[in-house]
Design an enzyme around this catalytic site. Structure first.
Site, PDB file in Angstrom:
ATOM      1  CB  THR A 140      -0.886   0.039   1.253  1.00 47.03           C
ATOM      2  OG1 THR A 140      -0.026   0.097   2.388  1.00 47.03           O
ATOM      3  CG2 THR A 140      -1.755  -1.201   1.350  1.00 47.03           C
TER       4      THR A 140
ATOM      5  CD  GLU B 111      -5.426  -2.106   1.410  1.00 48.26           C
ATOM      6  OE1 GLU B 111      -5.736  -1.505   0.354  1.00 48.26           O
ATOM      7  OE2 GLU B 111      -4.882  -1.550   2.375  1.00 48.26           O
TER       8      GLU B 111
ATOM      9  CE  LYS C  30     -19.851  12.594  14.894  1.00 46.59           C
ATOM     10  NZ  LYS C  30     -19.907  11.169  15.236  1.00 46.59           N
TER      11      LYS C  30
ATOM     12  CD1 TRP D 151     -19.437  12.640  11.542  1.00 49.71           C
ATOM     13  CD2 TRP D 151     -19.957  10.985  10.151  1.00 49.71           C
ATOM     14  NE1 TRP D 151     -19.016  11.482  12.129  1.00 49.71           N
ATOM     15  CE2 TRP D 151     -19.334  10.437  11.298  1.00 49.71           C
ATOM     16  CE3 TRP D 151     -20.365  10.105   9.139  1.00 49.71           C
ATOM     17  CZ2 TRP D 151     -19.107   9.074  11.465  1.00 49.71           C
ATOM     18  CZ3 TRP D 151     -20.139   8.752   9.293  1.00 49.71           C
ATOM     19  CH2 TRP D 151     -19.521   8.239  10.451  1.00 49.71           C
TER      20      TRP D 151
END
Lengths: 543, 543
Positions: free
Chosen positions: B185, B331, B440, B445
């Site tokens: 990654t 992934e 937040k 959110w």
């Protein structure tokens, strides 16, 4: 070293769950045997599959490995059986409704079907043999009309069976190599042979046939499944459509050309599958009664036997509808190849293009093929050298059900198709014959298929079937049986020989031509050459 | 009961053999680092892969499970490595050339690469760290020019390595679950993590992305692979192209907009892949220097980050070229979803259509996804409820290489993507943020991605990145960094607030706006918000 990827078995349950999640509003439309139209979504399909699976377990005591027969037309209930049965690890055995009573009886006893799901209209066929069926405990009747009665014992109606069941289920963990479906070959020689598919082979086959080089299906398509669900799982389309989100249209017994055209129009179908004889009928009907509005149909995928170049050409010229030739067998799940043009063919003449499109085509990934000559050598890919077509792959059988007979397999593990073919330098395979239909005249092979194709391109020949007949001098010579389009316009032997001489060497041209009213056909619509040979042997084919 | 289907492992060897048989004349074209053009067929590719595999075994003593690094651009030799290495059971570990020295060193030592194949132009990057590489025994130099020298020890030139080797091989029988490739990654937090793909996952991923609902690739296509082979196996395209018979075009280091356009023109490329920033650059260059002749390019597949609706719209309007949004991660092999319109969307307004096309889209068969809220409940598919996106499937990892850390996996076996998303009733998933980038504010959110998208649609904003900054009253508030298209036309805070108020609630609109010269990017071209937060913490982002 192992990869670190999740264990994710390829099963029919993963297909069903996928459609539920990705395409819950896509439609399964059925034109039922009684003429009514039925429609629901893939979301509803999934819920009813759960109900069915629960009923199989709870009410019928079905467990893993049990064989369940279906004897039914194409419709939503039959699709439910395609998922509900294998979903709990049982095997969906689709029985060909067009076989002889003797063959049907053999198949059911041989497969040991425990339960049979049967369409009400087909019950009479089973009533005749029911006393001889040794393993069947129950018959579930589909699409029964009011007041339906039968001499079958232990029957229950399909809706009654599932109506009180939960529409959710915890599917069992299955191994992708578990059996999920079974189909018997149509058996032109001897008794039918059983072919057992696995979840994995079913998934991989379905995933491959939707690809652009093959069928090219997406969630924009509305597909009519003319190939019966009792023929090699309708070529895998009931699984494929849930992977693509294509709408699925099912005609049940409405398979006459006028009925098919009516459904094509009503449902705005843009793609379809079917054998050539179906498309020949549809073409003729369209010519007789041209549709008021251009059909939405863009393309039909053909297998089972070879499309004639003339049908492909005329269908496209007259109605803008494209035929795509594919090839496969019960033993290959079935689809193994398809023939589409490529960029490099763009500048060829129409005739040259049609010649390529009339071939069986290039193998799909997951399938390997080779042509093996009389000498046991792999033939060169030159488009000329004929030999037996042999295949292997991820959805090809390694043996038949309940037999150790290895006649159809080579020592190095390939399946012997019994087809004679060539492969050209571009990889296009072309079937030239069945091994048993090949004509060997004076030491040279003659392809009956090539002769039939050429004869059927004649404007006054509707069908033609060529067989080998014994000959003192040449061992065998071809004999052509022909069906005229217009019986008032007979064609002389000399005319036919001259017509064929454009494309064939002298020794390849038949000496004998017999006009018949129709070519005998097998239960799956193929020319029944065994029957033609019998007629010849009985002296019934006179020039 | 088992099915009776042949055992046919899904491996990279089956892909290579398939291309050899079905598409021997299709082309792999490379624009090499030195500017020369190289072209050969898939038939030649197969023969060179055999040579390479023989050399790996005979000359380098490579055996099953060995880790082989590649540090190279996109070109034919790198494709040969994609097949030659896993073909004999070794693992093709593609190393990202854009990581820091420290990360590269970590990756090579962690993966225990035994040999590294390195492009001559990239050798200086390895020379710096070579003394610290603990396991590398040999470096194979690709595309070395005359007189090439290096301080690396134990080097051999690629052509020298393979030139005397047989161009046929008996590939070993592999288990499809064997590892075939590895990728780390890019690691925006902490050190990169290793992801080990299997032959099976690689095959299934490639077979799926070619389907019409996904990339829609066939043997009619000429595809430019802009996504580097050192990024998640170039999204599987080097495997996919051999399954479809698409011609493959490789740009190596020619990734500047003008160079890409030149290759698109020269090779008549009709499809391509790449991250949004590449396409943004190509679009701007095309605007500046409109091509004399319409490009053959029809469609580009985008992943890595979100396409802005304005780029999609303008590219299509100005040049007739369509952007298709896809989504995936290292992934997930990587591709998991794509967003294409369906028949039912035909009558929507352009704006509504663009909104759907800008979503990440519907999952492919073989992938399952769900959104899980803060409360641990699976969120409804209403297009509004946000939560963490979790996936599982046939090409999703079940763990990282050499670690037992389970932070990224749920107890019931799903992979936690770290993306915040919604899924709508039609199944379209939309990423609204990375979990760690979510803002937040006062218990609500706020999606930084939505703000960035809206800001970047402003005619004088080229790029925008939004981060959360601490706030006494609201806990967090959004801060927007913006890059102007024309620095002589600044935009006031009031103007921006008013502009955003069309689409956002008051509490969602940033209070702080900072103009910067460019947004810091990670090695894979994504906005580096960690770096932006650091600049903020250091007091370097002043309004």
């Amino acid at each position: 070293m192992n990869g670190l990827i999740m264990d994710y078995p390829l099963t029919t349950n993963t297909i069903l769950n996928y459609a539920k999640s990705a395409f819950p509003d896509k439609k399964l439309i059925s034109h039922l045997p009684n003429g009514t139209r039925h429609e629901y979504t893939y979301g509803a399909l999934e819920r009813r599959c759960c109900q069915l699976a629960n009923a199989l377990k709870n009410k019928l005591g079905i467990t893993k490995g049990d064989m369940i027969g279906t004897f039914a037309w194409n419709h939503y209930q039959h699709v439910e059986l395609y998922y509900g049965i294998p979903g709990i690890g049982a095997i969906c055995h689709t029985i060909n409704i067009r076989l002889s009573s003797q063959q049907t009886e053999f198949i059911i006893n041989h497969s040991e079907d425990k339960v049979i799901f049967v369409d009400a209209t087909l019950v009479p066929l089973l009533e005749k043999i029911a006393p001889k069926l040794e393993t069947v405990e129950k018959y579930i009747i589909i699409n029964a009309h009011d007041g339906f009665t039968t001499s079958l014992l232990n029957t229950i109606h399909y809706e009654k069976l599932i109506e009180d069941q939960l529409d959710t289920i915890q599917w069992p963990k299955l191994n992708e190599n578990d059996a999920c479906g079974m189909c018997y070959t149509s058996g032109t020689t001897g008794m039918p042979k059983g072919v057992l598919y696995s979840h994995r082979s079913t998934y991989l086959h379905a995933m491959t046939i939707l690809s652009p080089n093959a069928g090219n299906y997406s969630n924009d398509d509305i597909i009519l499944l003319i190939v019966p669900q009792f023929h090699v799982m309708a070529w895998g389309f009931p699984y494929m459509c849930l992977l693509t989100g294509s709408d699925m249209v099912m005609p049940s017994l409405h398979l006459q050309p006028e009925a098919i055209i009516r459904i094509l129009e009503l449902e705005k179908v843009n793609k379809a599958n079917g054998v050539p004889s179906i498309w020949m009928g549809v073409y003729e009907e369209l010519k007789k009664n041209p549709p008021k509005k251009k059909l939405a149909l863009e393309e039909y995928l053909v297998g089972g036997s070879a499309l004639t170049a003339s049908l492909v050409e005329n269908f496209e010229k007259d109605f803008g509808i494209k035929g795509v030739q594919a090839w496969g067998m019960t033993e290959t799940s079935p689809l193994g190849t398809a023939s589409r043009l490529q960029k490099k063919h763009k500048d060829l003449t129409l005739k040259e293009q049609l010649k390529i499109r009339a071939k069986q085509g290039i193998e799909f990934p997951g399938i390997e093929m080779r042509v093996v000559g009389d000498n046991g050598q792999i033939a060169p890919r030159d488009g000329r050298t004929m030999g037996e077509l042999q295949v292997k792959g991820a959805w090809v059988i390694k043996s038949y059900f309940k037999t150790n007979n290895r006649d159809n397999f080579t020592d190095d593990g390939w399946f012997r198709t019994g087809d004679v073919s060539t492969i050209d330098a571009d990889g296009y395979m072309e079937i030239t014959d069945r091994t048993k239909d090949l004509i060997k005249s004076g030491g040279e092979w003659i392809s009956s298929v090539a002769l039939e194709s050429a004869l059927m391109a004649h404007p006054n020949i509707k069908e033609a079937a060529v067989i080998a007949v014994p000959d003192k001098k040449w061992a065998e010579r071809p004999l052509a049986t022909i069906v005229l389009t217009d019986i008032n316009k007979p064609i002389s032997k000399e005319e036919l020989k001259k017509y064929l001489s454009k494309d064939f060497a002298n020794y390849q041209i038949p000496d004998y031509y017999v006009t018949i009213s129709q070519v005998p056909k097998t239960s799956v619509g193929k020319f029944d050459k065994k029957e033609i040979r019998k007629l010849y042997a009985e002296g019934k084919l006179k020039q």
